[in-house]
Motif scaffolding. Structure first.
Motif, PDB file in Angstrom:
ATOM      1  N   ARG B 134       0.832  -1.191   0.000  1.00  0.00           N
ATOM      2  CA  ARG B 134       0.000   0.000   0.000  1.00  0.00           C
ATOM      3  C   ARG B 134       0.866   1.241   0.000  1.00  0.00           C
ATOM      4  O   ARG B 134       0.464   2.304  -0.443  1.00  0.00           O
ATOM      5  CB  ARG B 134      -0.882  -0.012   1.247  1.00  0.00           C
ATOM      6  CG  ARG B 134      -2.006   0.953   1.147  1.00  0.00           C
ATOM      7  CD  ARG B 134      -3.037   0.732   2.210  1.00  0.00           C
ATOM      8  NE  ARG B 134      -3.407   1.995   2.783  1.00  0.00           N
ATOM      9  CZ  ARG B 134      -3.987   2.151   3.944  1.00  0.00           C
ATOM     10  NH1 ARG B 134      -4.260   1.092   4.675  1.00  0.00           N
ATOM     11  NH2 ARG B 134      -4.286   3.338   4.379  1.00  0.00           N
ATOM     12  N   ARG B 135       2.027   1.095   0.504  1.00  0.00           N
ATOM     13  CA  ARG B 135       2.895   2.264   0.599  1.00  0.00           C
ATOM     14  C   ARG B 135       4.329   1.815   0.702  1.00  0.00           C
ATOM     15  O   ARG B 135       4.633   0.778   1.282  1.00  0.00           O
ATOM     16  CB  ARG B 135       2.515   3.039   1.853  1.00  0.00           C
ATOM     17  CG  ARG B 135       2.898   4.476   1.775  1.00  0.00           C
ATOM     18  CD  ARG B 135       2.755   5.176   3.071  1.00  0.00           C
ATOM     19  NE  ARG B 135       3.811   6.185   3.061  1.00  0.00           N
ATOM     20  CZ  ARG B 135       3.646   7.387   2.526  1.00  0.00           C
ATOM     21  NH1 ARG B 135       2.482   7.730   2.024  1.00  0.00           N
ATOM     22  NH2 ARG B 135       4.651   8.234   2.490  1.00  0.00           N
ATOM     23  N   ASP B 137       8.268   3.289   1.451  1.00  0.00           N
ATOM     24  CA  ASP B 137       9.124   4.412   1.820  1.00  0.00           C
ATOM     25  C   ASP B 137      10.567   3.971   1.975  1.00  0.00           C
ATOM     26  O   ASP B 137      10.838   2.842   2.386  1.00  0.00           O
ATOM     27  CB  ASP B 137       8.664   5.041   3.136  1.00  0.00           C
ATOM     28  CG  ASP B 137       7.421   5.862   2.927  1.00  0.00           C
ATOM     29  OD1 ASP B 137       6.327   5.315   3.137  1.00  0.00           O
ATOM     30  OD2 ASP B 137       7.554   7.034   2.521  1.00  0.00           O
ATOM     31  N   VAL B 149      10.800   0.645   4.112  1.00  0.00           N
ATOM     32  CA  VAL B 149       9.589   0.452   4.905  1.00  0.00           C
ATOM     33  C   VAL B 149       8.427   0.182   3.956  1.00  0.00           C
ATOM     34  O   VAL B 149       8.147   0.979   3.064  1.00  0.00           O
ATOM     35  CB  VAL B 149       9.256   1.683   5.759  1.00  0.00           C
ATOM     36  CG1 VAL B 149       8.001   1.430   6.569  1.00  0.00           C
ATOM     37  CG2 VAL B 149      10.413   2.020   6.679  1.00  0.00           C
ATOM     38  N   MET B 151       4.376  -0.850   3.728  1.00  0.00           N
ATOM     39  CA  MET B 151       3.114  -1.072   4.406  1.00  0.00           C
ATOM     40  C   MET B 151       2.225  -1.861   3.462  1.00  0.00           C
ATOM     41  O   MET B 151       2.067  -1.508   2.300  1.00  0.00           O
ATOM     42  CB  MET B 151       2.461   0.260   4.742  1.00  0.00           C
ATOM     43  CG  MET B 151       1.101   0.101   5.366  1.00  0.00           C
ATOM     44  SD  MET B 151       0.374   1.721   5.729  1.00  0.00           S
ATOM     45  CE  MET B 151      -1.267   1.224   6.242  1.00  0.00           C
TER      46      MET B 151
END
Lengths: 362, 362
Positions: B134-135, B137, B149, B151
Motif C-alpha cells: 500500500r505504501r 518508503d 519500509v 506497508m
DNA sequence: ATTAGCACTCGGAAGACAAGAGTGCCAACA
DNA sequence: TGTTGGCACTCTTGTCTTCCGAGTGCTAAT
C-alpha cells in the motif's frame, strides 16, 4: 593424581555410555579400548574409579555409569575435541546464510537451527543490552494514519502502525519527526522522562496527546530490545532420549523449558569470549536441570551485545559433538552479526570449554 | 432413530470417559446419570450402542469407550454447549488486550494463549492471502545505509535495513522512494516482473543495482506475508494426557506438530463464518492425527483474510470446553483485527459446530 | 420392558522361576 | 606388585502362573 590408564578406562566408559545409554561392564571395555589387559584388571580399576567418585553402579552387579564428576573430567580433559567435517560445516554455513539474510529477531530461527543440528532441544537467548535509539522517523500515510520507524543502535529497526480517531495534518507529523530525532536519540530508556515528553509536546505545539503515544512507543521499543528474551525449540527431541522415557520426567523438563529459559542465571556469569561452557547435572542452578546437562555457546551480536545458544539434554550427552557444532554455529553468528574483526569463514574458532567444577558436584 | 435414553447413556459414557480416561461400566452410569433404571438395563442399552458403532469395548468384560462415531454424535447433538463464566471471558479479553496492543505477527502469541487456555497443544495459522503493497518508503540514514519500509494492504508494516558498500546520495533515495511508491503499490507479487524492475531502474537513473535490491525486498515481503504460516506451542501439554504416556506415540505426534501444521489441508475447506469445527480421530486426513482430535476456529484477520486457531488432543478431549474457549478467542481476535462490523465485546458469538460426519468414520 | 442373580471372561497385579550379565574376591602367576 | 583366570554370588529382566475382581451376557422372574 589419577593414573593414565584409569583415564583411558573412564573415557571408554563415558563414550560407551553415551552411545548405548546402558551401564557398561568390564568385559566390553576390555575388548573395545585397546589397552592390553583383561576384564579382571579393568574390574579392579573400575572399583577404584567408583570409590573416587567418577563412576557409580545402579546396583551391585550392573555395569558402571558415569557420575557428574566423571562427566566433568571427561569434558575437561578426556574427550577428543571434534572438529566438524567439511560437509557439516558447509551445511551449517549454508543454513545460516539462508536464514540470516536479514537478521532481526531471528533468534527463533537460531534456536531451531541449533536444535536440528544437535538433535537436542535448544534455546537461544539475547543478553541484556543497552541499545539506544539511533534514528526516529514518522511516515505520514493519511490524516488518521502514520507509521513510526525506530532504528536502534544495534541496527535493528522496529515499526508500528498508528491509527487515530482524529485527524492530524502533515506538518505536525513532520515537526514531531524532527523533534524526536533531535531529542530522543542516543539516550537510554530511563532518560525518557515525563519531563522530556512534556517539553517535546510543548515544542511541537501538540494538543492532542500525540507526543505521548509516540514516546510510549519509543520506550516500549527500547525496553523490548533491551530485555533479554528466550526462544526454545525442539523440546520434543527430548522424547527420543531413553532417559526421558518416563513421561512425567519429560513433561517436567519440557514445561520448564517452555516456560522460558530460566537458564538466564547461568548466562549472567558468561565471559566475553567465544567460549563454550558445559554445565553437568547438579552444576546447574535450576532444580529442574539437576539431572540434565546444558551446553552453552556465546556469540557476538553486535553493539556490545552477546547472545547465547544453548542445548539441553541428558547428562549422557554427546558433549564433544554438541560442543563442536555449537561453537561453530556461534562463530558463524558472530561473523554475521558482530561488529568487529571476525575470523574468516572457514575457520574453526578454538574450542574453549570451561566449566565450574564447583563443589556442587555429586 | 436412536432412543432418547440411549442418547443420555451415550452422553454419560462420553462425559465420564473424558473425565477419567478409563472405560466406563454399567454400574457407574446407573448411579451417575439420573435415569431411574438399573445397571442391567444399562447393560442392554450399552450392548446395543456397541452394535450401532457408537461405543466399543477394549476387551470383553471391560467398560465401554466411545468410538469416533460416538464422539461425533456427542459433539453434534449431545454435549451441552458451554458458555464461559464471566471470569473466564474477562480473563481472555484481558490477555488478548495485553498481547495484541499492536498486532503484527503475534500469531505466535495467539497460539500460546490458546494452548494455555485449553491446556492442549495449540496451533495458529494464517491463511493464504493476497495482500498488496500500500505504501513504500525509503529512509535515508547515511550514505551507505537506508531503511526500506513497506506497508501492506493488510495493515502490517515490514522494514529492512540495507547497508551498502558503496555510497548513494540522498536525492537518489528520494527518487527511488517516489518511483516505488508510484509503480509498486497495489499490485500482486506476480506483477513485479523483471520488466517493471528494469523500467524503474531506468527511470531512476540507477546504475548501481539499487533498484533490484529494493524490488527483491518488495517481492520477499509480499511472498512472506501471503504464504500461510503456522505456529505451534504447548506441545509438551500432550504429555499430561494419559493416552500419550507412551513416549513413542507422543514423540510421533509432537514432531509431526513441530514440523509445521500440515493441518492446512483441513484449513482449505474452511467456511467463512466464525464457526468452530471439530475433527475426530479418523476424520483427520493426516495419518499422524488418525487417533487424535482437532478443534479449529476461524477468525477474521482483516483484509479479507481469515486466520485459524486449532487445538490438538486425544479423541477423549473436552470438546465442549475447548470449543467454547476457542470460539470466544476467535471472536475476540475478529473484533480486534477484522475490518467489519463485529459483535460487541461482551457477547458470545453463537457456537456453530460443524463437522464432516464423513464415511471415513468407523 | 425391567430387574435380580449368576456364571463366565479377561486384564492386571503379584509371585515364582530361570537365564544372563556383571561383579568381587581369591589364588596363582609373571 | 600388578595381572589374570576362575568361580561363587548378586541382582535385573523376561516369562510363566496364579489369583482376584470388575464387568459382562444371559436367563428366569417380575
Amino acid at each position: 593424581m589419577i593414573s593414565e590408564r584409569k583415564k583411558k578406562i573412564l573415557a571408554a566408559v563415558v563414550d560407551a555410555y553415551i552411545r548405548t545409554a546402558e551401564p557398561v561392564g568390564s568385559k566390553a571395555i576390555a575388548e573395545s579400548a585397546g589397552l592390553g589387559c583383561s576384564s579382571a584388571t579393568i574390574r579392579n580399576e573400575l572399583a577404584e574409579l567408583v570409590s573416587l567418585g567418577y563412576l557409580e553402579q545402579p546396583h551391585t552387579s550392573a555395569g558402571r555409569v558415569p557420575t557428574p564428576l566423571g562427566y566433568r573430567l571427561y569434558v575437561n580433559e578426556l574427550m577428543q575435541r571434534q572438529k566438524l567435517s567439511l560437509e557439516e560445516s558447509e551445511d551449517i554455513n549454508r543454513r545460516l546464510n539462508a536464514k540470516l539474510q536479514e537478521l532481526d529477531d531471528t533468534i527463533g530461527d537460531v534456536s531451531r537451527l541449533a536444535s536440528q543440528l544437535t538433535d537436542y532441544p535448544a534455546l537461544a537467548l539475547t543478553a541484556q543490552s543497552a541499545a539506544t535509539i539511533r534514528r526516529f522517523d514518522i511516515i505520514y500515510v493519511d490524516a488518521n494514519t502514520f507509521i513510526l520507524v525506530v532504528m536502534l543502535s544495534n541496527n535493528s529497526v522496529k515499526n508500528k502502525l498508528v491509527h487515530l480517531p482524529i485527524s492530524v495534518d502533515q506538518s505536525m507529523i513532520q515537526r514531531l519527526s524532527s523533534l524526536f530525532n533531535a531529542s530522543f536519540t542516543g539516550i537510554a530508556e530511563e532518560q525518557i522522562t515525563p519531563l522530556l515528553i512534556r517539553s517535546t509536546e510543548r515544542a511541537a505545539d501538540d494538543t492532542m496527546g500525540l507526543t505521548s503515544v509516540i514516546a510510549a512507543f519509543a520506550i516500549e521499543t527500547l525496553s523490548e530490545a533491551n530485555t533479554p528474551s528466550a526462544f526454545i525449540s525442539g523440546e520434543n527431541r527430548l522424547l527420543s532420549q531413553p532417559e526421558f522415557r518416563d513421561p512425567d520426567k519429560a513433561h517436567r523438563l519440557m514445561s520448564y523449558l517452555s516456560g522460558g529459559g530460566h537458564i538466564l542465571p547461568a548466562a549472567d556469569s558468561f565471559g566475553g569470549t567465544d567460549e563454550v561452557r558445559v554445565l553437568i547435572g547438579p552444576e546447574n542452578v535450576a532444580e529442574e536441570l539437576k539431572d540434565s546437562s546444558v551446553v552453552i555457546a556465546s556469540y557476538d551480536a553486535g553493539d556490545n551485545m552477546r547472545g547465547l545458544i544453548g542445548v539441553v539434554g541428558p547428562t549422557r550427552m554427546d558433549y564433544s559433538a554438541v560442543a563442536a557444532k555449537l561453537s561453530f554455529l556461534a562463530a558463524g553468528l558472530s561473523r554475521r552479526l558482530g561488529g568487529g574483526e571476525a575470523p574468516p569463514e572457514g575457520m574453526h574458532n578454538k574450542l574453549i570449554i570451561k566449566g565450574d567444577i564447583s563443589d556442587g558436584s555429586r
